[in-house]
Design an enzyme around this catalytic site. Structure first.
Site, mmCIF file in Angstrom:
data_model
loop_
_atom_site.group_PDB
_atom_site.id
_atom_site.type_symbol
_atom_site.label_atom_id
_atom_site.label_comp_id
_atom_site.label_asym_id
_atom_site.label_seq_id
_atom_site.Cartn_x
_atom_site.Cartn_y
_atom_site.Cartn_z
ATOM 1 C CG HIS A 239 -2.062 0.912 1.052
ATOM 2 N ND1 HIS A 239 -1.894 2.258 1.381
ATOM 3 C CD2 HIS A 239 -3.551 0.840 0.866
ATOM 4 C CE1 HIS A 239 -3.116 2.948 1.130
ATOM 5 N NE2 HIS A 239 -3.976 1.838 0.621
ATOM 6 C CG ASP B 2 -8.155 -4.261 -3.121
ATOM 7 O OD1 ASP B 2 -7.536 -3.543 -3.272
ATOM 8 O OD2 ASP B 2 -9.681 -4.187 -3.182
#
Ligand code: SDX
Length: 430
Positions: A307, A364
C-alpha cells in the site's frame, strides 16, 4: 509561530511557510515556488505531494489508523449502517433519526434508472466487464438528469442528485448482472434496507424464491462501509481532477470508476481471487506465487498486498479477516480459498522481501472471499468496491467545490523531447 522551510538555490535563500493539520501532519506551501525560483518540484506518483487540505478522512499509515470525519473505521464497521456512513462522509456529521428517515425514503424513491437505459443492459455482450457497464451507465444518468450540477444548482437539488446516484449505482450493478445471465431485472422494494435490496435485486428471480440472509446483509453493510473513503487515493484524486474543471458529478464519478478499475487499485480484489483460484486449480504452490511476485523479470505483483500509505497492517484488512473467520465459523462452511489465502498471507509475512518493503495485506486481500460467499461473481468485485466508494467520491467532489482555494488541477512537467526542428517536406524525408 509557524515553522518555516528554507530553500537555498543559485546563491539565494527562499523561505516557505508550513501547514500543520489537525493530526499534526505537516506540509510546506510551495504555491509561489516557480514564480520565485523558476523551479518546479518533481514527484512521480505524487508520493510526497499534497493536492489539497481535507476534513473528510484521516489515514495514518504507520499506525494503521483510518477515521471518517473523526469516527474510527472499527466503530463504524461495527455500529453504523452504510447509509449512515454515506451521510456522515458527505454532510460531515452522523444523521439524526429524522435525517436518516428522509434519506432512506429518498434512496427508495430514486432507485430506478430511466426505462430507456434498460436497452443498454440488453445490448452489451454478456461477457462485457461490469466496470465498463457501470462507468457507461453512470455517465448516461446525467443525460436523463433534470440538470447537471453547476454553480447555480441549489443545495436541495444537489442533495437529491447525490441521493439518487447512491441509490441507482446499486440498481445498475444488479441489472448488469441480471443481463449478463439472461435473467429478467428484479426491481428495488420499498421495505428493504439498502443492502437487502441489492442482494434481492442480484439473486432473487421469478422462478425461485430468495430470502436475504441477515448475516450476509450485515457482511455487505460492513464491506461497503470499509470501502466508503480513503482520502486522496487514485480514483478519488481522479474525481477531484475531473471535477476541478467543473465537469458535472456524473462525469467526475464515471472517471473515478474507470480509475478504480485498474488492478493496482480497486481491480486488485478481482486479481486476488483470480490468484487464489489459480493456485487452487493449477496446483501452483504458494512459494511459486511469492517467487513470481518477487521476481523483477515478472510483472506479476501479489495483489492484495502492499500500500502507498499503510506500512503496517491495513486496519480494513484486519476487520475483513475477522469478519471472514466469524462468517465461516457461523455458517459452518469452508471455502478452500480461505486456507490458500491464510497460507499466502502467513508465508508472505515471513518473507524478507515483503518484510523489508513493509508489504502487508490491504483492503483487497480478503474482501473477495467475503463477496464470493454471498454469491457475487468475481468480475463484479470491483463494482462492489465502487458502490462502497461512491459516497467518498461525492464527499470529496463536494468539498472541492466548496473550497475557496480550489483551482483547476493542472500539474507542470519537465520537457525532455527534441529542441526545435526545421520543417522537412514530405518528398525530402528519408
Ligand atoms: C487500493 O491509495 C489508496 O488508499 C488505495 C486503496 C483505497 O482504499 O482507495 O487503499 C485501495 O488500491 C489498495 C491497493 C490495491 N492494489 C494491490 O493490491 C496491487 C498490489 N500492490 C502493489 O501494486 C503496490 O503495493 C501498490 C500499487 C498498492 C502501491 O504501490 P507503491 O506505493 O507505488 O509502491 P511500489 O510499487 O513503489 O513498491 C515498493 C516496492 C517495489 O519493489 P522495489 O522496487 O523496492 O524492489 O515494493 C514492491 C515493488 O515492486 N511491491 C510489491 C508489491 N507491492 C509493492 N512486490 C510484489 N507484490 C506487491 N504487491
Amino acid at each position: 509561530m509557524t515553522e518555516k522551510v528554507s530553500l537555498s538555490y543559485k546563491g539565494k535563500t527562499y523561505e516557505y511557510s508550513t501547514i500543520t493539520g489537525s493530526e499534526n501532519e505537516e506540509a510546506f506551501d510551495i504555491s509561489c515556488l516557480r514564480r520565485e525560483t523558476g523551479l518546479i518540484t518533481m514527484d512521480y506518483g505524487y508520493q510526497n505531494t499534497g493536492s489539497t487540505k481535507s476534513s473528510i478522512t484521516y489515514v495514518n499509515g504507520e499506525q494503521g489508523i483510518l477515521r471518517y470525519r473523526g469516527y474510527s473505521i472499527e466503530d463504524l464497521a461495527e455500529k453504523a449502517t452504510f447509509p449512515e456512513t454515506a451521510w456522515l462522509l458527505i454532510y460531515g456529521e452522523l444523521p439524526t433519526e429524522e435525517e436518516l428517515t428522509v434519506f432512506r425514503r429518498l434512496l427508495t424513491e430514486n432507485s430506478l434508472v430511466h426505462a430507456n437505459l434498460l436497452h443498454f443492459f440488453r445490448e452489451v455482450p454478456p461477457s462485457a466487464h461490469p466496470m465498463g457497464i457501470l462507468s457507461s451507465v453512470v455517465n448516461a444518468l446525467g443525460l436523463f438528469a433534470p440538470k447537471y450540477y453547476d454553480a447555480e444548482t441549489d443545495a436541495s437539488e444537489l442533495e437529491l442528485m447525490i441521493t439518487a446516484l447512491i441509490s441507482k449505482i446499486r440498481t445498475i450493478a444488479a441489472f448488469s448482472y441480471k443481463a449478463s445471465i439472461g435473467e429478467p431485472f428484479v426491481y428495488p422494494e420499498a421495505n428493504r434496507s439498502y443492502c437487502a435490496n441489492f442482494l434481492n435485486m442480484m439473486f432473487s428471480s421469478h422462478t425461485k424464491p430468495y430470502v436475504v440472509n441477515p448475516i450476509m446483509e450485515k457482511v455487505l453493510n460492513t464491506l461497503l462501509i470499509i470501502h466508503a473513503d480513503h482520502e486522496q487515493n487514485c480514483s478519488t484524486s481522479t474525481v477531484r481532477m475531473v471535477g476541478s474543471s467543473q465537469a458535472n458529478l456524473y462525469a467526475s464519478v464515471c472517471a473515478g470508476i474507470c480509475a478504480l478499475w485498474g488492478p493496482l487499485h480497486g481491480g486488485a480484489n478481482q486479481a486476488v481471487l483470480e490468484t487464489l483460484i489459480r493456485v487452487q486449480k493449477s496446483g501452483m504452490t504458494i512459494k511459486e506465487v511469492l517467487e513470481k511476485a518477487k521476481s523483477k523479470e515478472d510483472p506479476f505483483k501479489l495483489s492484495g498486498f502492499g500500500h502507498r500509505v499503510y506500512k503496517s497492517y491495513d486496519p480494513r484488512a484486519k476487520i475483513l479477516k475477522g469478519l471472514m473467520e466469524k462468517l465461516f465459523n457461523e455458517e459452518d462452511s469452508q471455502d478452500p480459498l480461505i486456507d490458500i489465502a491464510r497460507e499466502l498471507e502467513h508465508q508472505a509475512l515471513q518473507d524478507d522481501y515483503f518484510i523489508e518493503r513493509k508489504l502487508y495485506p490491504n483492503v483487497d486481500f480478503y474482501s473477495g472471499i467475503l463477496y464470493r460467499a454471498m454469491g457475487i461473481p468475481t468480475n463484479m468485485l470491483t463494482v462492489m468496491f465502487a458502490i462502497g466508494r461512491l459516497p467518498g467520491w461525492i464527499a470529496h467532489w463536494k468539498e472541492m467545490h466548496n473550497d475557496p482555494q480550489s483551482k483547476i488541477n493542472r500539474p507542470r512537467q519537465i520537457y525532455t523531447g527534441p529542441s526545435q526542428k526545421k520543417w522537412i517536406d514530405r518528398n525530402l524525408r528519408g
